[in-house]
Design a protein around this motif. Structure first.
Motif, short mmCIF file in Angstrom:
data_model
loop_
_atom_site.label_atom_id
_atom_site.label_comp_id
_atom_site.label_asym_id
_atom_site.label_seq_id
_atom_site.Cartn_x
_atom_site.Cartn_y
_atom_site.Cartn_z
N TYR A 171 -7.65 -20.37 1.70
CA TYR A 171 -7.60 -19.32 2.72
C TYR A 171 -6.15 -19.02 3.10
O TYR A 171 -5.72 -17.85 3.13
N GLU A 172 -5.38 -20.06 3.35
CA GLU A 172 -3.99 -19.88 3.76
C GLU A 172 -3.15 -19.34 2.62
O GLU A 172 -2.31 -18.45 2.82
N GLU A 173 -3.36 -19.86 1.41
CA GLU A 173 -2.52 -19.42 0.30
C GLU A 173 -2.79 -17.97 -0.05
O GLU A 173 -1.85 -17.22 -0.38
N SER A 174 -4.04 -17.52 0.02
CA SER A 174 -4.34 -16.12 -0.30
C SER A 174 -3.64 -15.18 0.67
O SER A 174 -3.08 -14.15 0.27
N ARG A 175 -3.64 -15.54 1.94
CA ARG A 175 -2.98 -14.70 2.94
C ARG A 175 -1.46 -14.79 2.83
O ARG A 175 -0.75 -13.81 3.01
N GLY A 176 -0.99 -15.99 2.54
CA GLY A 176 0.45 -16.15 2.34
C GLY A 176 0.96 -15.33 1.18
O GLY A 176 2.03 -14.71 1.25
N LEU A 177 0.21 -15.30 0.07
CA LEU A 177 0.60 -14.51 -1.09
C LEU A 177 0.64 -13.03 -0.77
O LEU A 177 1.56 -12.30 -1.19
N GLU A 178 -0.32 -12.55 0.00
CA GLU A 178 -0.35 -11.12 0.34
C GLU A 178 0.84 -10.75 1.23
O GLU A 178 1.46 -9.70 1.05
N ILE A 179 1.16 -11.62 2.17
CA ILE A 179 2.33 -11.37 3.03
C ILE A 179 3.60 -11.38 2.19
O ILE A 179 4.47 -10.51 2.34
N PHE A 180 3.69 -12.35 1.28
CA PHE A 180 4.89 -12.45 0.44
C PHE A 180 5.02 -11.21 -0.44
O PHE A 180 6.13 -10.69 -0.65
N ALA A 181 3.90 -10.71 -0.94
CA ALA A 181 3.93 -9.52 -1.79
C ALA A 181 4.45 -8.31 -1.01
O ALA A 181 5.22 -7.50 -1.54
N GLU A 182 4.02 -8.17 0.25
CA GLU A 182 4.51 -7.03 1.04
C GLU A 182 6.01 -7.15 1.29
O GLU A 182 6.73 -6.14 1.28
N ALA A 183 6.49 -8.38 1.51
CA ALA A 183 7.92 -8.56 1.74
C ALA A 183 8.73 -8.11 0.52
O ALA A 183 9.73 -7.40 0.64
N LEU A 184 8.29 -8.51 -0.68
CA LEU A 184 8.99 -8.08 -1.88
C LEU A 184 8.89 -6.57 -2.06
O LEU A 184 9.86 -5.92 -2.45
N SER A 185 7.73 -6.00 -1.76
CA SER A 185 7.55 -4.55 -1.88
C SER A 185 8.47 -3.81 -0.92
O SER A 185 9.01 -2.75 -1.26
N ALA A 186 8.66 -4.38 0.27
CA ALA A 186 9.49 -3.72 1.28
C ALA A 186 10.94 -3.65 0.83
O ALA A 186 11.59 -2.60 0.97
N ILE A 187 11.47 -4.75 0.29
CA ILE A 187 12.87 -4.71 -0.12
C ILE A 187 13.03 -3.93 -1.43
O ILE A 187 14.07 -3.32 -1.67
N GLN A 188 11.99 -3.91 -2.29
CA GLN A 188 12.06 -3.09 -3.49
C GLN A 188 12.06 -1.61 -3.11
O GLN A 188 12.81 -0.81 -3.69
N LYS A 189 11.26 -1.24 -2.13
CA LYS A 189 11.24 0.15 -1.66
C LYS A 189 12.60 0.54 -1.10
O LYS A 189 13.11 1.64 -1.36
N ASP A 190 13.19 -0.38 -0.34
CA ASP A 190 14.52 -0.12 0.22
C ASP A 190 15.54 0.07 -0.90
O ASP A 190 16.39 0.96 -0.85
N THR A 191 15.44 -0.75 -1.94
CA THR A 191 16.35 -0.64 -3.08
C THR A 191 16.15 0.69 -3.81
O THR A 191 17.11 1.37 -4.18
N ASP A 192 14.89 1.08 -4.01
CA ASP A 192 14.59 2.33 -4.71
C ASP A 192 15.11 3.53 -3.92
O ASP A 192 15.64 4.48 -4.49
N GLU A 193 14.94 3.49 -2.58
CA GLU A 193 15.41 4.60 -1.75
C GLU A 193 16.92 4.73 -1.80
O GLU A 193 17.46 5.84 -1.85
N LYS A 194 17.61 3.60 -1.80
CA LYS A 194 19.07 3.65 -1.90
C LYS A 194 19.52 4.20 -3.25
O LYS A 194 20.50 4.93 -3.34
N ALA A 195 18.78 3.84 -4.29
CA ALA A 195 19.12 4.36 -5.62
C ALA A 195 18.91 5.87 -5.67
O ALA A 195 19.70 6.60 -6.30
N MET A 196 17.86 6.35 -5.01
CA MET A 196 17.59 7.79 -4.99
C MET A 196 18.69 8.55 -4.27
O MET A 196 19.00 9.69 -4.59
N ARG A 197 19.28 7.93 -3.25
CA ARG A 197 20.35 8.59 -2.50
C ARG A 197 21.68 8.57 -3.26
O ARG A 197 22.64 9.20 -2.84
#
Length: 261
Positions: A171-197
């Motif tokens: 139960y804990e690991e499944s939720r931890g993985l989902e949170i971790f995935a959003e964190a990586l997605s957030a910084i990847q989105k930030d990186t992609d937006e900077k590249a677009m600019r």
């Protein structure tokens, strides 16, 4: 005297420093470590301990957590609203955790083995090169606003419904993985937006990190009472506004706050 832990190491007896709810999942077969707390800090104190190489994700629901990793300040401030933070510790480090009397902290801290994270990112090296470089560069914090889903998952980790040890670990690991995935997605989105600019319009992430370290080293080498934003910026060779932005992006606190500490 049962022992409690703060972040990744022993702090003190439960009754002396903190009151509240804490949990830890550091199963050796797992690549994730999940620590949760909803506590009130009962007195001022400092805790020193060691941590291994890891990528850290913190969901701060309430309060402010201040620490240093090998002398690098990390300021996780969620006093105004919940915030997510992610940073990497490329090598085993010494941590100094500051405990402040009367501080309420509600958080979920997820630690993923550093080598495991880099192996996952290495499956698409071109796409994740900027993130890999960011993690390898040293200790530097990025933040994002967590989604409602992640805030709900964090709450479930702090107050889990599963009681069976095996089911609770899954139960804990499944939720931890989902949170971790959003964190990586957030910084990847930030990186992609900077590249677009247009990445060529300014210094890249590694350059900014090195410049932030230069600012920090200059402050530590001098007398804080004699330092002003203008004198520091002039010594580094950048504007005050640029200095403030670079330092805040890297360490999650303003130059003034760092000098004050």
């Amino acid at each position: 005297g049962s022992r409690i832990k703060g972040l990744d190491g022993p702090l003190a007896d439960r009754g002396s420093l903190m009151n509240g709810r804490m949990s830890f999942n550091d199963a050796p077969q797992s690549f994730l470590g999940i620590h949760t707390s909803d506590t009130m800090e009962m007195k001022d104190a400092i805790a020193d301990y060691d941590v291994g190489a890891a990528v850290k994700v913190a969901i701060m629901l309430k309060g402010r957590l201040q620490a240093e990793f090998d002398g690098v300040p990390v300021d996780l401030d969620a006093r105004d609203h919940p915030v997510g933070f992610i940073w990497a510790i490329p090598h085993p480090s010494k941590v100094r955790r500051y405990i402040h009397k009367g501080s309420e902290i509600c958080k979920v801290m997820i630690s993923a083995q550093f080598d495991w994270v880099l192996r996952q990112l290495g499956k698409s090296p071109a796409r994740y090169r900027d993130i890999t470089d960011f993690f390898n560069a040293g200790i530097s914090v990025r933040s994002w606003l967590p989604s409602r889903r992640v805030l709900a998952l964090a709450d479930q980790l702090i107050y889990p419904h599963a009681n069976d040890p095996v089911l609770r670990e899954l139960y804990e690991e499944s939720r931890g993985l989902e949170i971790f995935a959003e964190a990586l997605s957030a910084i990847q989105k930030d990186t992609d937006e900077k590249a677009m600019r247009g990445k060529s319009s300014g210094p890249d992430a590694l350059d900014r990190h090195h410049r932030a370290q230069e600012i920090r080293d200059f402050i530590l080498a001098g007398d804080p009472e004699q330092q002003t934003l203008s004198t520091i910026a002039a010594a580094i060779g950048i504007s005050v506004a640029s200095m403030q932005r670079i330092f805040k992006d890297a360490y999650g606190m303003t130059v003034k706050d760092f000098i004050r500490e």
